[in-house]
Design a protein around this motif. Structure first.
Motif, PDB file in Angstrom:
ATOM      1  N   MET A 114       0.835  -1.147   0.000  1.00 45.88           N
ATOM      2  CA  MET A 114       0.000   0.000   0.000  1.00 45.88           C
ATOM      3  C   MET A 114       0.893   1.226   0.000  1.00 45.88           C
ATOM      4  O   MET A 114       1.864   1.314   0.738  1.00 45.88           O
ATOM      5  CB  MET A 114      -0.869  -0.008   1.266  1.00 45.88           C
ATOM      6  CG  MET A 114      -1.588   1.263   1.472  1.00 45.88           C
ATOM      7  SD  MET A 114      -2.423   1.521   3.075  1.00 45.88           S
ATOM      8  CE  MET A 114      -3.000  -0.044   3.541  1.00 45.88           C
ATOM      9  N   LYS A 115       0.556   2.176  -0.824  1.00 43.27           N
ATOM     10  CA  LYS A 115       1.277   3.439  -0.845  1.00 43.27           C
ATOM     11  C   LYS A 115       0.425   4.489  -0.137  1.00 43.27           C
ATOM     12  O   LYS A 115      -0.766   4.611  -0.403  1.00 43.27           O
ATOM     13  CB  LYS A 115       1.554   3.882  -2.280  1.00 43.27           C
ATOM     14  CG  LYS A 115       2.301   5.183  -2.364  1.00 43.27           C
ATOM     15  CD  LYS A 115       2.587   5.567  -3.800  1.00 43.27           C
ATOM     16  CE  LYS A 115       3.326   6.888  -3.839  1.00 43.27           C
ATOM     17  NZ  LYS A 115       3.608   7.300  -5.211  1.00 43.27           N
ATOM     18  N   VAL A 116       1.052   5.207   0.761  1.00 41.79           N
ATOM     19  CA  VAL A 116       0.347   6.257   1.502  1.00 41.79           C
ATOM     20  C   VAL A 116       0.859   7.607   1.026  1.00 41.79           C
ATOM     21  O   VAL A 116       2.054   7.880   1.088  1.00 41.79           O
ATOM     22  CB  VAL A 116       0.588   6.124   3.022  1.00 41.79           C
ATOM     23  CG1 VAL A 116      -0.040   7.267   3.771  1.00 41.79           C
ATOM     24  CG2 VAL A 116       0.081   4.788   3.517  1.00 41.79           C
ATOM     25  N   ASN A 117      -0.036   8.417   0.512  1.00 44.43           N
ATOM     26  CA  ASN A 117       0.292   9.801   0.167  1.00 44.43           C
ATOM     27  C   ASN A 117      -0.191  10.668   1.317  1.00 44.43           C
ATOM     28  O   ASN A 117      -1.292  10.471   1.825  1.00 44.43           O
ATOM     29  CB  ASN A 117      -0.405  10.217  -1.131  1.00 44.43           C
ATOM     30  CG  ASN A 117       0.131   9.465  -2.326  1.00 44.43           C
ATOM     31  OD1 ASN A 117       1.326   9.404  -2.543  1.00 44.43           O
ATOM     32  ND2 ASN A 117      -0.751   8.869  -3.087  1.00 44.43           N
ATOM     33  N   TYR A 118       0.623  11.612   1.725  1.00 46.75           N
ATOM     34  CA  TYR A 118       0.240  12.459   2.843  1.00 46.75           C
ATOM     35  C   TYR A 118       0.651  13.898   2.579  1.00 46.75           C
ATOM     36  O   TYR A 118       1.549  14.163   1.792  1.00 46.75           O
ATOM     37  CB  TYR A 118       0.832  11.942   4.154  1.00 46.75           C
ATOM     38  CG  TYR A 118       2.338  12.094   4.254  1.00 46.75           C
ATOM     39  CD1 TYR A 118       2.890  13.158   4.957  1.00 46.75           C
ATOM     40  CD2 TYR A 118       3.200  11.195   3.663  1.00 46.75           C
ATOM     41  CE1 TYR A 118       4.265  13.309   5.064  1.00 46.75           C
ATOM     42  CE2 TYR A 118       4.574  11.334   3.758  1.00 46.75           C
ATOM     43  CZ  TYR A 118       5.092  12.400   4.453  1.00 46.75           C
ATOM     44  OH  TYR A 118       6.443  12.555   4.550  1.00 46.75           O
ATOM     45  N   ASP A 119      -0.009  14.798   3.243  1.00 53.18           N
ATOM     46  CA  ASP A 119       0.257  16.224   3.127  1.00 53.18           C
ATOM     47  C   ASP A 119       1.169  16.619   4.286  1.00 53.18           C
ATOM     48  O   ASP A 119       0.731  16.655   5.442  1.00 53.18           O
ATOM     49  CB  ASP A 119      -1.060  16.998   3.172  1.00 53.18           C
ATOM     50  CG  ASP A 119      -0.875  18.494   2.966  1.00 53.18           C
ATOM     51  OD1 ASP A 119       0.262  18.997   3.092  1.00 53.18           O
ATOM     52  OD2 ASP A 119      -1.882  19.160   2.689  1.00 53.18           O
ATOM     53  N   SER A 120       2.416  16.909   3.995  1.00 50.49           N
ATOM     54  CA  SER A 120       3.390  17.216   5.052  1.00 50.49           C
ATOM     55  C   SER A 120       3.071  18.534   5.770  1.00 50.49           C
ATOM     56  O   SER A 120       3.662  18.820   6.810  1.00 50.49           O
ATOM     57  CB  SER A 120       4.808  17.254   4.483  1.00 50.49           C
ATOM     58  OG  SER A 120       4.914  18.241   3.468  1.00 50.49           O
ATOM     59  N   ASP A 121       2.132  19.323   5.235  1.00 52.97           N
ATOM     60  CA  ASP A 121       1.682  20.522   5.952  1.00 52.97           C
ATOM     61  C   ASP A 121       0.694  20.159   7.058  1.00 52.97           C
ATOM     62  O   ASP A 121       0.452  20.948   7.966  1.00 52.97           O
ATOM     63  CB  ASP A 121       1.013  21.511   4.993  1.00 52.97           C
ATOM     64  CG  ASP A 121       2.015  22.153   4.031  1.00 52.97           C
ATOM     65  OD1 ASP A 121       3.204  22.271   4.401  1.00 52.97           O
ATOM     66  OD2 ASP A 121       1.597  22.522   2.919  1.00 52.97           O
TER      67      ASP A 121
END
Length: 60
Positions: free
Chosen positions: A1-8
């Protein structure tokens, strides 16, 4: 699974903390009801800072 996240909104460190609270990194034969080596936990990183942070947090 790839997790994309908003580092803000969440830091890589916070993301690792959440992940490590949910798994047992010492169990190399899977997690939860998913058993077998193909279910071993793994941490991926995109740069040297994330690599260092991942190794620090997952050190056993």
């Amino acid at each position: 699974m790839k997790v994309n996240y908003d580092s803000d909104k969440i830091s890589y460190s916070q993301l690792l903390n959440s992940f490590l609270k949910k798994i047992d990194p010492t169990d190399g034969e899977g997690q939860f009801v998913d058993r077998g080596y193909q279910y071993s936990p793994v941490i991926f990183y995109q740069n040297k800072d994330e690599e260092v942070e991942g190794y620090k947090k997952s050190a056993i």
